[in-house]
Design an enzyme around this catalytic site. Structure first.
Site, PDB file in Angstrom:
ATOM      1  N   GLU A  52       4.662   5.710  -2.094  1.00  0.00           N
ATOM      2  CA  GLU A  52       3.787   5.727  -0.915  1.00  0.00           C
ATOM      3  C   GLU A  52       4.567   6.271   0.282  1.00  0.00           C
ATOM      4  OE1 GLU A  52       0.991   2.615  -0.394  1.00  0.00           O
ATOM      5  OE2 GLU A  52       1.269   2.535   1.769  1.00  0.00           O
ATOM      6  N   ASP A  81     -10.695  -6.689  -4.851  1.00  0.00           N
ATOM      7  CA  ASP A  81     -11.479  -5.805  -3.959  1.00  0.00           C
ATOM      8  C   ASP A  81     -12.884  -5.633  -4.487  1.00  0.00           C
ATOM      9  OD1 ASP A  81      -8.961  -5.058  -2.958  1.00  0.00           O
ATOM     10  OD2 ASP A  81      -8.941  -3.193  -4.132  1.00  0.00           O
ATOM     11  N   ASP A 132      -0.617   2.582   7.475  1.00  0.00           N
ATOM     12  CA  ASP A 132      -1.559   3.169   6.501  1.00  0.00           C
ATOM     13  C   ASP A 132      -2.534   4.165   7.142  1.00  0.00           C
ATOM     14  OD1 ASP A 132      -0.581   1.963   4.205  1.00  0.00           O
ATOM     15  OD2 ASP A 132      -1.885   0.215   4.364  1.00  0.00           O
ATOM     16  N   HIS A 150      -7.985  -2.972  -6.584  1.00  0.00           N
ATOM     17  CA  HIS A 150      -7.415  -4.275  -6.949  1.00  0.00           C
ATOM     18  C   HIS A 150      -8.579  -5.089  -7.511  1.00  0.00           C
ATOM     19  CE1 HIS A 150      -4.871  -3.219  -3.404  1.00  0.00           C
ATOM     20  NE2 HIS A 150      -3.910  -3.862  -4.014  1.00  0.00           N
ATOM     21  N   HIS A 174       5.829   3.787   2.843  1.00  0.00           N
ATOM     22  CA  HIS A 174       6.827   2.861   2.306  1.00  0.00           C
ATOM     23  C   HIS A 174       8.198   3.550   2.309  1.00  0.00           C
ATOM     24  CE1 HIS A 174       3.588   0.467  -0.177  1.00  0.00           C
ATOM     25  NE2 HIS A 174       3.343   0.506   1.123  1.00  0.00           N
ATOM     26  N   GLU A 196       5.358   0.397  -7.426  1.00  0.00           N
ATOM     27  CA  GLU A 196       5.205   0.980  -6.084  1.00  0.00           C
ATOM     28  C   GLU A 196       6.193   0.297  -5.130  1.00  0.00           C
ATOM     29  OE1 GLU A 196       1.165   1.270  -4.605  1.00  0.00           O
ATOM     30  OE2 GLU A 196       1.880   1.053  -2.558  1.00  0.00           O
ATOM     31  N   ASP A 240       3.467  -1.145   8.360  1.00  0.00           N
ATOM     32  CA  ASP A 240       2.702  -0.272   7.473  1.00  0.00           C
ATOM     33  C   ASP A 240       1.334   0.028   8.077  1.00  0.00           C
ATOM     34  OD1 ASP A 240       2.388   1.160   5.205  1.00  0.00           O
ATOM     35  OD2 ASP A 240       1.980  -0.535   3.892  1.00  0.00           O
ATOM     36  N   ASP A 290      -4.179   5.815   0.111  1.00  0.00           N
ATOM     37  CA  ASP A 290      -3.968   4.408   0.492  1.00  0.00           C
ATOM     38  C   ASP A 290      -3.863   4.384   2.023  1.00  0.00           C
ATOM     39  OD1 ASP A 290      -3.455   1.758   0.586  1.00  0.00           O
ATOM     40  OD2 ASP A 290      -1.669   1.787  -0.677  1.00  0.00           O
ATOM     41  N   ASP A 301       0.843   7.406  -3.333  1.00  0.00           N
ATOM     42  CA  ASP A 301      -0.085   6.765  -2.406  1.00  0.00           C
ATOM     43  C   ASP A 301       0.037   7.526  -1.094  1.00  0.00           C
ATOM     44  OD1 ASP A 301      -1.273   4.968  -4.032  1.00  0.00           O
ATOM     45  OD2 ASP A 301      -0.638   3.177  -2.950  1.00  0.00           O
TER      46      ASP A 301
HETATM   47  C1  XUL Z   1       0.528  -2.226   0.270  1.00  0.00           C
HETATM   48  C2  XUL Z   1       0.061  -1.204  -0.691  1.00  0.00           C
HETATM   49  C3  XUL Z   1      -0.893  -1.668  -1.730  1.00  0.00           C
HETATM   50  C4  XUL Z   1      -0.682  -1.060  -3.073  1.00  0.00           C
HETATM   51  C5  XUL Z   1      -1.558  -1.620  -4.151  1.00  0.00           C
HETATM   52  O1  XUL Z   1       1.389  -1.736   1.233  1.00  0.00           O
HETATM   53  O2  XUL Z   1       0.410  -0.053  -0.591  1.00  0.00           O
HETATM   54  O3  XUL Z   1      -2.176  -1.419  -1.270  1.00  0.00           O
HETATM   55  O4  XUL Z   1      -0.886   0.315  -3.036  1.00  0.00           O
HETATM   56  O5  XUL Z   1      -1.404  -2.969  -4.317  1.00  0.00           O
HETATM   57 CO    CO Z   2       0.028   1.649  -1.701  1.00  0.00          CO
END
Ligand code: XUL
Ligand code: CO
Length: 442
Positions: free
Chosen positions: A271, A107, A312, A104, A274, A235, A310, A342, A299
């Protein structure tokens, strides 16, 4: 560029040691140099590292601050710290054998007091990234803009009720696209951020969706004007941070894109967690995107089956990934996409080596899934089963149904005069699950 000192002096490039290895800092399944069908595993897998988690993640959560301290994080949130951090990141990308990275805008470079200052910071760090990409051969899988952290985005970016925030968001994405182009990014991602709502009591849903579409059209037009040829990716995520996110899942994303005439320009970045949050499996989302030729990138992460948010996490769930890989390979692969981790370290995973170990597990799991899925597809048992299951549509009146030659009247006549009652056939789910287990565990 001057050769600077190593940020990971204790860890050398991760080697492939095969399944016999017990070394936590070695690959057991991902052999980057292994050639399969004329392409190396590195080329097949197209792994990417998520800058935000791996180089901006601190382990902070709503109950406490960060736990993870990195030696290169000294000197505050300055451009010079950003450059030093980036040197560490590229050393990591190389040592972990990942050919790509993703970022991003915010970042990689600190946000300034004004947009002009933020743009200046970004340009300085992008120039540094460009040198590092050249020196290491690591490429940019995708770029994106952070339109959700700063308080100005508290009610959304392009779906904000205030046109001023829409304008600001447009300006920010313009620079993020410029940065992605400058770094040769192969894709540009739009994740929903805060594009959604908390309560319909204060929300004009139709107007917000129209604004989101307008924003995406502006992005398409801008890409054309600067000659950005990368793939645009949506996404989807059903909730978090907002209670309802507009890009809920792939199916609603396809409907949105088609409604607004955007379907030619976008594919999906799917993702894993998600999908879970939307109440789907990972491979369901992949299949829905692939069914419309809109599978773009992945992702790679996982959630926790007991938690509804989430998390991650890095995934070592080879069964889930094998099912995903079958769908991806059957769809012809990810094209300009890849597998972007991710995923973030757990809060107590504070050692530098944990960053390597986490990615090694994720990469090994995907590489193993890739190999198992290839074998499954080569032997074709599931494919054959599914083909047989639908074979009544291959000829005769079944084919007439598919080609549009049959209608209610002709089919009624057929059933009354010839077909009568259908003969039932087993769906054989347990047999197929056992077959999958054979491929996974012998
Ligand atoms: C948030 C997510 C983000 C996107 C990029 O859940 O997955 O990090 O991948 O903005
Ligand atoms: Co993501």
């Amino acid at each position: 560029m001057a050769k600077s000192k190593s940020h990971f002096p204790e860890i050398s490039t991760i080697a492939y040691e095969g399944t016999g290895s017990t070394n936590a800092l070695a690959f057991r399944h991902y052999n980057p140099a292994e050639v399969i069908d004329g392409k190396t595993m590195k080329e097949h897998m197209r792994f990417g590292i998520a800058y935000w988690h791996s180089f901006r993640g601190t382990g902070g959560d709503p109950f406490g601050p960060g736990t993870i301290q990195r030696p290169w994080e000294k000197g505050g949130d300055s451009v010079s710290t950003a450059k030093r951090r980036m040197d560490a990141a590229f050393e990591f990308f190389q040592k972990i054998e990942a050919p790509f990275w993703c970022f991003h805008d915010r970042d990689i470079a600190p946000e300034g007091r004004t947009l002009a200052e933020s743009n200046k910071n970004l340009a300085a760090v992008v120039a540094h990234a460009k040198q590092l990409q050249k020196a290491t051969g690591v490429k940019l899988l995708w770029g994106t803009a952070n339109l959700f952290s700063n308080p100005r985005f508290m009610c959304g970016a392009s779906t904000n009720p205030d046109a001023h925030v829409f304008a600001y968001s447009a300006a920010q994405v313009k620079s993020a696209m410029d940065a992605t182009l400058e770094l040769g990014g192969e894709n540009y991602v739009f994740w929903g951020g805060r594009e959604g709502y908390e309560t319909l009591l204060n929300t004009n849903l139709k107007r917000e969706q129209d604004h989101l579409a307008r924003f995406l059209h502006m992005a398409v037009d801008y890409a054309k004007s600067i000659g950005f040829k990368g793939q645009f990716l949506i996404e989807p995520k059903p909730k978090e941070p907002t209670k309802h996110q507009y890009d809920f899942d792939v199916a609603s994303g396809i409907a949105f894109l088609r409604t607004y005439g955007l379907e030619k320009y976008f594919k999906f970045n799917i993702e894993t967690n998600h999908a879970t949050l939307a109440g789907h499996t990972f491979n369901h989302e992949i299949e829905v995107a692939a069914s419309q030729g809109m599978l773009g990138s992945i992702d790679a992460n996982s959630g926790d089956e007991l938690l509804g948010w989430d998390t991650d996490q890095f995934s070592t769930d080879v069964r889930q990934l094998t099912l995903a890989m079958i769908s991806i390979l059957r769809a012809g692969g990810l094209g300009s996409g890849g597998f972007n981790f991710d995923a973030k370290l757990r809060r107590p995973s504070i050692d530098l080596e944990d960053l390597f170990i986490a990615h090694i597990g994720g990469m090994d799991a995907y590489a193993l899934a890739f190999k198992i899925a290839r074998r499954i597809l080569a032997e074709g048992k599931f494919e054959q089963f599914v083909a047989d299951r639908y074979s009544s549509f291959d000829t005769g009146y079944g084919q007439d149904i598919e080609t549009g030659k049959a209608n209610f009247k002709s089919l009624e006549k057929l059933v009354l005069t010839k077909l009568g009652e259908p003969t039932l056939r087993s769906g054989k789910q347990e047999y197929l699950e056992n077959l999958l287990m054979q491929y996974l565990h012998g």
